[in-house]
Design an enzyme around this catalytic site. Sequence first.
Site, PDB file in Angstrom:
ATOM      1  N   LYS A  98       1.040   4.123  -2.970  1.00 40.64           N
ATOM      2  CA  LYS A  98       0.703   5.527  -2.709  1.00 40.64           C
ATOM      3  C   LYS A  98       1.912   6.430  -2.909  1.00 40.64           C
ATOM      4  O   LYS A  98       1.774   7.584  -3.319  1.00 40.64           O
ATOM      5  CB  LYS A  98       0.117   5.689  -1.306  1.00 40.64           C
ATOM      6  N   TYR A 140       0.840  -1.203   0.000  1.00 38.47           N
ATOM      7  CA  TYR A 140       0.000   0.000   0.000  1.00 38.47           C
ATOM      8  C   TYR A 140       0.875   1.252   0.000  1.00 38.47           C
ATOM      9  O   TYR A 140       0.648   2.181  -0.784  1.00 38.47           O
ATOM     10  CB  TYR A 140      -0.924  -0.018   1.224  1.00 38.47           C
ATOM     11  N   THR A 149     -14.683   6.339   6.895  1.00 34.15           N
ATOM     12  CA  THR A 149     -15.315   5.708   5.740  1.00 34.15           C
ATOM     13  C   THR A 149     -15.741   4.302   6.153  1.00 34.15           C
ATOM     14  O   THR A 149     -15.333   3.821   7.215  1.00 34.15           O
ATOM     15  CB  THR A 149     -14.323   5.597   4.564  1.00 34.15           C
ATOM     16  N   ILE A 165      -9.603   8.449   7.649  1.00 32.45           N
ATOM     17  CA  ILE A 165     -10.855   9.121   7.290  1.00 32.45           C
ATOM     18  C   ILE A 165     -12.013   8.194   7.629  1.00 32.45           C
ATOM     19  O   ILE A 165     -11.955   6.986   7.401  1.00 32.45           O
ATOM     20  CB  ILE A 165     -10.874   9.474   5.783  1.00 32.45           C
TER      21      ILE A 165
END
Length: 135
Positions: free
Chosen positions: A42, A38, A75, A73
Amino acid sequence: MFLGTRALLPILARSGRGAIVNVASIRGIVGGVNATAYCASKGAVRLFTKAVALECAALRNGVRVNSVHPGLIDTPLAAAALADPETAARRMAALPMARAGRADEIAAAILFAVGDAARYMTGAEIVIDGGTIAQ
């Protein structure tokens, strides 16, 4: 992101103006445990954005390219990761602002980056992480 940029860039360049905002993560700036792939992906978004921004600037085509780097965040994906109250409490305690960000806070930054108020901004990283990487 690459395919979208490749498709959109010629159209924006023909118009003589425009903005692309790529969404990455703070994990593209700082690493994280158990997140190697990841973080690498990114980080690639981060440097792809800078390279395209410099190419557009060199071509004087009027296209600006920036990236947004959210932290934690609120989500559905984060909710699943924070379902355990102990884990959630530990994660919130590690955040300087002691809360997860909201999707509308990320959207506001993106709207700024594509708007005229940011017309001199290209190759920039907008970090929205409640102070996480400032530690």
